[in-house]
Design an enzyme around this catalytic site. Structure first.
Site, PDB file in Angstrom:
ATOM      1  N   CYS A 132       0.828  -1.207   0.000  1.00  0.00           N
ATOM      2  CA  CYS A 132       0.000   0.000   0.000  1.00  0.00           C
ATOM      3  C   CYS A 132       0.865   1.261   0.000  1.00  0.00           C
ATOM      4  O   CYS A 132       1.546   1.553  -0.961  1.00  0.00           O
ATOM      5  CB  CYS A 132      -0.980  -0.056   1.168  1.00  0.00           C
ATOM      6  SG  CYS A 132      -2.403   1.037   0.978  1.00  0.00           S
ATOM      7  N   HIS A 133       0.891   2.038   1.089  1.00  0.00           N
ATOM      8  CA  HIS A 133       1.792   3.186   1.169  1.00  0.00           C
ATOM      9  C   HIS A 133       3.166   2.797   1.718  1.00  0.00           C
ATOM     10  O   HIS A 133       4.082   3.623   1.727  1.00  0.00           O
ATOM     11  CB  HIS A 133       1.192   4.288   2.050  1.00  0.00           C
ATOM     12  CG  HIS A 133       0.019   4.984   1.421  1.00  0.00           C
ATOM     13  ND1 HIS A 133      -1.269   4.548   1.602  1.00  0.00           N
ATOM     14  CD2 HIS A 133      -0.056   6.074   0.616  1.00  0.00           C
ATOM     15  CE1 HIS A 133      -2.093   5.343   0.927  1.00  0.00           C
ATOM     16  NE2 HIS A 133      -1.389   6.269   0.317  1.00  0.00           N
ATOM     17  N   GLU A 163      -5.623   7.008  -4.475  1.00  0.00           N
ATOM     18  CA  GLU A 163      -5.452   8.211  -3.649  1.00  0.00           C
ATOM     19  C   GLU A 163      -6.567   9.218  -3.940  1.00  0.00           C
ATOM     20  O   GLU A 163      -7.113   9.853  -3.024  1.00  0.00           O
ATOM     21  CB  GLU A 163      -4.086   8.830  -3.919  1.00  0.00           C
ATOM     22  CG  GLU A 163      -3.546   9.669  -2.771  1.00  0.00           C
ATOM     23  CD  GLU A 163      -3.190   8.842  -1.542  1.00  0.00           C
ATOM     24  OE1 GLU A 163      -4.045   8.792  -0.618  1.00  0.00           O
ATOM     25  OE2 GLU A 163      -2.088   8.264  -1.485  1.00  0.00           O
TER      26      GLU A 163
END
Length: 235
Positions: A132-133, A163
């Site tokens: 993910c991030h 996002e």
């Protein structure tokens, strides 16, 4: 032989830009990989840029793996007492896994100590994973040859479309997909919020929370393959 030990990196950052909202590590991106790793017999340690208590986000108790983690005081104690990077000996780990959560966008990229830990693990034949991030932590990892770890590798991570869908394009300090591409990575993705895991050499990345367990499973496969290759043949 493996050390049967994996390091999970989580963010120390809890402010979601200028939104006035809190963030941190995304719970299922820790609990699902943790479950995969520990069921396979691996010990897990936690590290964060600042050490100590890591801020938690995405607390969804209808997820039974989340609930089981939070109901276990020993597991909760681990994320409330994370190691500082200076306390980590990379030679003790088979892999490092960067858990996601929006907080990572602020404190993972420029943490030189974390980057060096990951580079050392990778260059000793270990595995690097992120979801993910979490791939924000991969952006500035440089290997001994001076090249970025992700240069020329196929990766994934939270996409620009995702996002935008969560309406945080303006809140984050940069767009992860775009920046991974700028570093020379080949970025691949599935439709928004669908699971997508990609393996490139000994680097495993996943697109979003739905990809977290899959990243852990692919990491274990790489670790076990390495162990089998390194072990002498027995008769």
């Amino acid at each position: 032989m493996t050390n049967k030990r994996i390091l999970i990196a989580v963010t120390s950052h809890e402010e979601l830009g200028n939104t006035g909202k809190k963030t941190g590590f995304y719970l299922s991106e820790v609990t699902h990989p943790y479950d995969v790793f520990t069921r396979a017999g691996y010990d897990v340690d936690f590290v964060s840029p600042k050490g100590g208590k890591a801020p938690m986000d995405g607390v969804q108790l209808e997820d039974p793996i989340n609930k089981a983690f939070l109901d276990d005081p020993d597991k909760v104690k681990q994320v409330e007492n994370t190691l500082q990077p200076s306390q980590v000996d990379p030679t003790q780990y088979d892999a490092i896994f960067y858990a996601g959560g929006h907080g990572t966008m602020w404190d993972f990229p420029n943490n030189e100590q974390l980057a060096q830990i990951a580079a050392n693990i990778y260059e000793q034949g270990g595995v690097v994973g992120a979801v993910c991030h979490g791939p924000a932590g991969l952006l500035n990892i440089k290997l001994a040859n001076g090249e970025y770890l992700i240069k020329g590798k196929t990766v994934s991570g939270f996409t620009n479309e995702e996002e935008a869908a969560v309406e945080l394009t303006e809140a984050v300090p940069f767009l992860l997909e775009s920046t991974l591409k700028e570093r020379g990575a080949e970025f691949t993705k599935a439709p928004k919020f669908e699971a997508h895991v990609v393996k490139s050499d000994r680097l495993v990345t996943g697109q979003n929370p739905a990809s977290a367990a899959g990243v852990a499973e692919q990491m274990l496969q790489l670790i076990e393959n390495r162990a089998a290759t390194a072990s002498p043949a027995t008769v």
